[in-house]
Structures are given as C-alpha cells and as structure tokens.
Enzyme design. Structure first.
Site, PDB file in Angstrom:
ATOM      1  N   LYS A  54       0.849  -1.197   0.000  1.00  0.00           N
ATOM      2  CA  LYS A  54       0.000   0.000   0.000  1.00  0.00           C
ATOM      3  C   LYS A  54       0.886   1.249   0.000  1.00  0.00           C
ATOM      4  O   LYS A  54       0.670   2.178  -0.779  1.00  0.00           O
ATOM      5  CB  LYS A  54      -0.909   0.010   1.246  1.00  0.00           C
ATOM      6  CG  LYS A  54      -2.068  -0.989   1.171  1.00  0.00           C
ATOM      7  CD  LYS A  54      -2.718  -1.201   2.535  1.00  0.00           C
ATOM      8  CE  LYS A  54      -3.686  -2.382   2.493  1.00  0.00           C
ATOM      9  NZ  LYS A  54      -4.126  -2.837   3.811  1.00  0.00           N
ATOM     10  N   GLN A  98      -4.625  -1.955  10.228  1.00  0.00           N
ATOM     11  CA  GLN A  98      -4.500  -3.247   9.547  1.00  0.00           C
ATOM     12  C   GLN A  98      -5.047  -4.362  10.438  1.00  0.00           C
ATOM     13  O   GLN A  98      -4.745  -4.443  11.621  1.00  0.00           O
ATOM     14  CB  GLN A  98      -3.020  -3.510   9.197  1.00  0.00           C
ATOM     15  CG  GLN A  98      -2.778  -4.769   8.395  1.00  0.00           C
ATOM     16  CD  GLN A  98      -3.407  -4.765   7.016  1.00  0.00           C
ATOM     17  OE1 GLN A  98      -3.508  -3.728   6.366  1.00  0.00           O
ATOM     18  NE2 GLN A  98      -3.864  -5.919   6.558  1.00  0.00           N
ATOM     19  N   ASP A 121     -11.412   2.494   5.076  1.00  0.00           N
ATOM     20  CA  ASP A 121     -11.721   1.061   4.992  1.00  0.00           C
ATOM     21  C   ASP A 121     -13.233   0.827   4.926  1.00  0.00           C
ATOM     22  O   ASP A 121     -13.681  -0.262   4.560  1.00  0.00           O
ATOM     23  CB  ASP A 121     -11.188   0.335   6.238  1.00  0.00           C
ATOM     24  CG  ASP A 121      -9.904  -0.438   5.979  1.00  0.00           C
ATOM     25  OD1 ASP A 121      -9.696  -0.874   4.835  1.00  0.00           O
ATOM     26  OD2 ASP A 121      -9.127  -0.603   6.933  1.00  0.00           O
TER      27      ASP A 121
END
Ligand code: GUN
Length: 294
Positions: A54, A98, A121
């Site tokens: 990412k 994460q 997200d």
C-alpha cells in the site's frame, strides 16, 4: 484451449489510477496532498507485505502515507492515542488499522475511535450503516474492487443469482449488500453461504456469479460451479512450497479444476488483490476531497 475470459484486476487497477490522476492534480493545485495514516500492530508477515505494498503505491502516485508500527503488546489506550493523533492531523485524510489485531485487542471496539470521515476502509459502524441504507460514504476496498471488476468487464448482475461464500465484515458481508442494492450495477438476487450452511456446493451451483471469500486454499472445485458461471476469487492464501520464498499464493478457487467450466474468472495473483489497493487510493482521495468541504 479453455474458453473463458480472465478478469484482470491488474488491467482494471491501471485504468483506475489513470482516472484518478486529474482528481489528484486538482487537490494538489489546492495545496492538498492526499495522505493515509496506517497502524500496524505486531509482526504478522502477511500484514507487513500488505502494508508495504500500500505504502509503495501511494509513493508511486506522489501521495503521502505514514505507518505507525506498534508492538503486539500495545495497550488499547495507547492504540487509541495513535488513532486520535491521526484524527486530528490535517495531513492525514484516511486512517487504516490493519487487521487482524492481536487477540487482546477488540478490532470493532477500537474502530469506534476512528473519525468516520477518515474511515477509508469503510468499517466504522456509521459507514456500514450508510452502505446498508444504500447511501454509502466509504465502501470497503476489496468489495468495491470486486464490483469495479464486474463493471469494467460489463458483466451484468441485475436479476442474476449471486452467491457469496464467506460472511466476513471485510469482504463477504459488504459484498452481499453491494450486490443486492436497488441501483445500477447491482440488483442481484444474492445468497450468502457460511459455516452454518448445510450444503454449500448445491447453493453455489445456483450462482451465475460465484464469489469465494472464505480464506481456505483452493476449496472451490468443479462441484461448486455451474457451467458458464463467472467466478470471483477473493482468496489470497499462503501455501508452503519448496521455492526460495518458502510459499506460494493461491486463491480460494481450484483454478485448474474449474477453468473449463466457467465463462470468466479472476486469477490469483493479479485478480482482486490489485483492486483492493486501487480502491484504498480512491477512498483516500475521496476523503481528501471531503476534507475540503467540511
Ligand atoms: N486485512 C485484510 N484486508 C484488510 C483490509 O482491507 N483493511 C484492513 N484494515 N485490514 C485488512
């Protein structure tokens, strides 16, 4: 020769990055560089690979990203402090924690501390609620990427039978909502299968579009698949082998077993994987644009 189309997430993600460039340029002209703040807890190797790729993509596009790497023993209180730091930092437009977190930390509880306007997200209950109502703000990246692949290849889903295998909050559940909303590129009859489903293969064989998001290497073989179905393989599983790396990546679908039966299929790697990052970039740009109007 197999008679199926390969649905390349690599190709679609390249098109996405091209489409995003003018939006990035407009933001930069106003002095805003879209920025992502990542929190990585512990030393899970797969999570480290995801977070690094990412960061590499953000750098390649001239965007900002920063990662807080925290020890797996971090307390909930300390983690919330890091999140609040990102919440109040005007250069951070998107926040990503994460997953998975170590067992002593409750992901859903910690998520409540993320500003929903920075929740790229799309996991915060406010954003899950908005998606469920059909008025999404941030759509979770992997499900959004799956929808974008279908749209790119002009695979009509309206009125079709979609079967999603897996009900995770990250992939399966949001996909079941996205495919059944009353709107363009949706409006399917969606069924969701999970560990409580009595006979998954018989349900899966009803699918015009079968989406595998279970996290079990190569579980889906020809007994799950109707002739001519479209297959979306969301799985990225590490399987040990005797290569230098010590493992290879395989999907949830046994590609060789079904390739002669299906009309289109996403490969692993190079299918859904690249789309997750492309949609994270898109959501971060959306968050940066949102920050201008608030
Ligand atoms: N772990 C696996 N996929 C994801 C994702 O899309 N977002 C976050 N935050 N963690 C993940």
């Amino acid at each position: 020769m197999p008679n199926h189309i390969i649905l390349s997430g690599k190709t679609v993600s390249t098109a996405v990055y091209e489409q995003l460039q003018p939006r990035i340029d407009r933001l930069k002209a106003k002095g805003i560089v879209p920025g992502l703040g990542v929190i990585l807890v512990g030393d899970d190797p797969a999570s480290q690979v995801y977070v690094n790729s990412k960061a590499r993509r953000f750098k390649k596009l001239g965007l900002n990203s920063q990662t807080w790497s925290a020890s797996s023993s971090i307390s909930e209180q300390e983690l919330v402090k890091l999140i609040n730091g990102y919440n109040s930092n005007n250069n951070v437009h998107g926040i990503l924690i994460q997953s998975p977190l170590p067992k002593h930390l409750d992901y859903n509880k910690i998520l409540l501390n993320v500003d929903p306007h920075k929740d790229v997200d799309g996991f915060h209950p406010v954003n899950v609620g908005k998606l469920t109502l059909g008025t999404p703000q941030f759509i979770p990246c992997t499900p959004k990427g799956v929808m974008r692949i279908l749209e790119h290849y002009e695979i009509e889903i309206e009125g079709k039978n979609v079967v999603v295998i897996g009900r995770s909050n990250i992939v399966g559940r949001p996909l079941s909502i996205l495919t059944s909303l009353k709107q363009k590129y949706s409006n399917a009859t969606t069924t969701i299968c999970h560990s409580g489903t009595t006979d998954i293969p018989s349900v899966a064989r009803q699918a015009d579009i079968l989406i595998a998001a279970i996290g079990v290497p190569e579980m889906i073989d020809e007994t799950y698949v109707k002739e001519g179905a479209v297959i979306i393989d969301v799985g990225i599983n590490r399987v040990e082998d005797d290569s230098e790396k010590g493992y290879k990546l395989v999907g949830d679908v046994n590609f060789d077993s079904i390739q002669n039966k299906v009309s289109a299929i996403t490969p692993v790697p190079g299918g859904v994987g690249p789309m997750t990052i492309a949609m994270l970039v898109e959501n971060t740009i959306e968050a940066a644009e949102l920050s201008m109007s608030s």
